[in-house]
Design an enzyme around this catalytic site. Sequence first.
Site, short mmCIF file in Angstrom:
data_model
loop_
_atom_site.label_atom_id
_atom_site.label_comp_id
_atom_site.label_asym_id
_atom_site.label_seq_id
_atom_site.Cartn_x
_atom_site.Cartn_y
_atom_site.Cartn_z
N LYS A 1 -56.63 36.36 29.91
CA LYS A 1 -56.02 36.67 31.22
C LYS A 1 -56.81 36.05 32.36
O LYS A 1 -56.27 35.82 33.44
CB LYS A 1 -55.96 38.18 31.43
C1 PLP Z 1 -56.11 40.22 23.89
C2 PLP Z 1 -54.65 40.00 24.03
N1 PLP Z 1 -54.03 39.24 23.12
C3 PLP Z 1 -52.71 39.01 23.19
C4 PLP Z 1 -51.94 39.55 24.19
C5 PLP Z 1 -50.49 39.20 24.23
O1 PLP Z 1 -50.23 38.33 25.31
P1 PLP Z 1 -48.79 38.26 25.95
O2 PLP Z 1 -48.53 39.59 26.57
O3 PLP Z 1 -48.87 37.18 26.95
O4 PLP Z 1 -47.85 38.00 24.83
C6 PLP Z 1 -52.53 40.35 25.16
C7 PLP Z 1 -51.77 41.00 26.25
O5 PLP Z 1 -50.60 41.09 26.27
C8 PLP Z 1 -53.92 40.56 25.10
O6 PLP Z 1 -54.53 41.26 26.04
N1 LIG Z 2 -51.69 42.75 27.17
C1 LIG Z 2 -51.43 42.85 28.54
C2 LIG Z 2 -50.13 43.51 28.88
C3 LIG Z 2 -49.61 43.04 30.22
O1 LIG Z 2 -49.23 41.73 30.10
P1 LIG Z 2 -48.97 40.72 31.28
O2 LIG Z 2 -49.30 39.40 30.68
O3 LIG Z 2 -47.56 40.89 31.67
O4 LIG Z 2 -49.87 41.05 32.43
C4 LIG Z 2 -52.62 43.53 29.17
O5 LIG Z 2 -53.71 43.33 28.68
O6 LIG Z 2 -52.50 44.26 30.10
#
Ligand code: PLP
Ligand SMILES: N[C@@H](CCOP(=O)(O)O)C(=O)O
Length: 462
Positions: free
Chosen positions: A112
């Site tokens: 993120k």
């Molecule tokens: C460590 C981790 N891996 C994978 C994901 C999945 O990513 P996305 O929500 O973009 O599919 C998230 C959050 O959603 C995450 O925090």
């Molecule tokens: N896994 C995410 C969930 C929120 O996803 P987002 O990509 O829409 O911000 C988190 O860690 O909060």
Amino acid sequence: MRYISTRGAAPDLGFAEAMLTGLARDGGLYVPAEIPQMSTGDIRALHGLSYEETAFRVMRPFVNDAFADDVFADLIAKAYAGFGHDARAPLVQLAPGHFLLELFHGPTLAFKDFAMQLIGQLFEHELSRRGEQVTIVGATSGDTGSAAIEAFAGLDSVDVFILYPHGRVSEVQRRQMTTPQAANIHALAIDGHFDDAQARLKDMFNHFEFRDRVRLAGVNSINWARVLAQVVYYFTSAVSLGAPDRAVSFTVPTGNFGDIFAGYIAKRMGLPIDRLIVATNQNDILHRCLTSGAYEKGEVVPSISPSMDIQVSSNFERALFDAYGRDGKAVAQLMDELKAGGFAVSQGALQALREDFGSGRVSEDETLATIRQANETMGELLCPHSAVGVKVAEDQRDPTTPMITLATAHPAKFPDAVERATGIRPPLPNRMADLYDRPERLTRVPNDLAALETLIEERRRT
Ligand SMILES: Cc1ncc(COP(=O)(O)O)c(C=O)c1O
Ligand SMILES: N[C@@H](CCOP(=O)(O)O)C(=O)O
């Protein structure tokens, strides 16, 4: 470049406005009206460039004139300066033909940071230029919240309220959200799961009186700028393995579908991606949908990969929009049906989705076994989310095409699961070694829209 809503009934916006707006006013998500193309020559020219230079070239056509070139380059440089690895997103080989893209070298140890560090810079620059202030509300299963808090703490132009599911994030994730002491940061532990937090956030966006009064902004992947920043590492990793002259595939641990949707955008821009594989834990709505065509909400079941404990996958709406030929009315209809529990994807749309996306589901035992095995055979400590990706990639990869699995978080964010699998408790990096000693500050909140809005109105300074 203009941005249009997936539900077809909101005004189209430029990049900066779409970034500050978050959810479209018809409830949809903003997407680019058209996808800029990179030719094979453009992609070949990325060889040897730094992460930041690639980021500039990949994102520039989406941003257009919202930021001057020198300003945009400077904001990109600031965004990635604090990363703990020169390559920003290094690629390591796991096995012949299988590579791990390490996306956890940012300040909060999860992928993120790639987007959040950048949009922190973009928000600050744009808001101070306009002399405006906003209230950011975010929903998190753990990583978005900590990344947002890190990126926005201490800024005068924003108040930040992060809703996380009480008792359903790891201790490191919780402490990353509850220990920052900046006055503009508020960690709110909601009684419910991530889907509840995300639903209340969308309710706030759809409550126009509140939204306009607090000048609500979003930093979840609702926000197009979040997705855009994540497109970059698909390019850097594919180019380092020979793109555009060699195709690669990606396996992406998936919850809210933002990260893999960024890969889809890279493919649409011209990056030769053979397969994009969705890897889910037992919260497998996406795998069930891509397998059967039925997108049906289930109960969110807590897992050892808690950041992916998601059943309503926000960005899937963006993929559906394309699969339905960019028919906003059709998407709005599906989203209405989802409120009642689910919908069936039409045969044509399902076929279109399957042309781009494969999928796999991993059980808890398989996740633990994958962490154990990766440590024993490759000396690699995987976080449980990355392990879900590695397992699906190993099961499904085609030996003739390199496979890149996204390692989305550092193992030290989830030490209990890693220790259970390997007996090793991964230490936090030195700069956060005192995380467990810092005082926590949080507010327990009910899963109730009116109560949340009242609290936010009382606490915001902007
Ligand atoms: C460590 C981790 N891996 C994978 C994901 C999945 O990513 P996305 O929500 O973009 O599919 C998230 C959050 O959603 C995450 O925090
Ligand atoms: N896994 C995410 C969930 C929120 O996803 P987002 O990509 O829409 O911000 C988190 O860690 O909060």
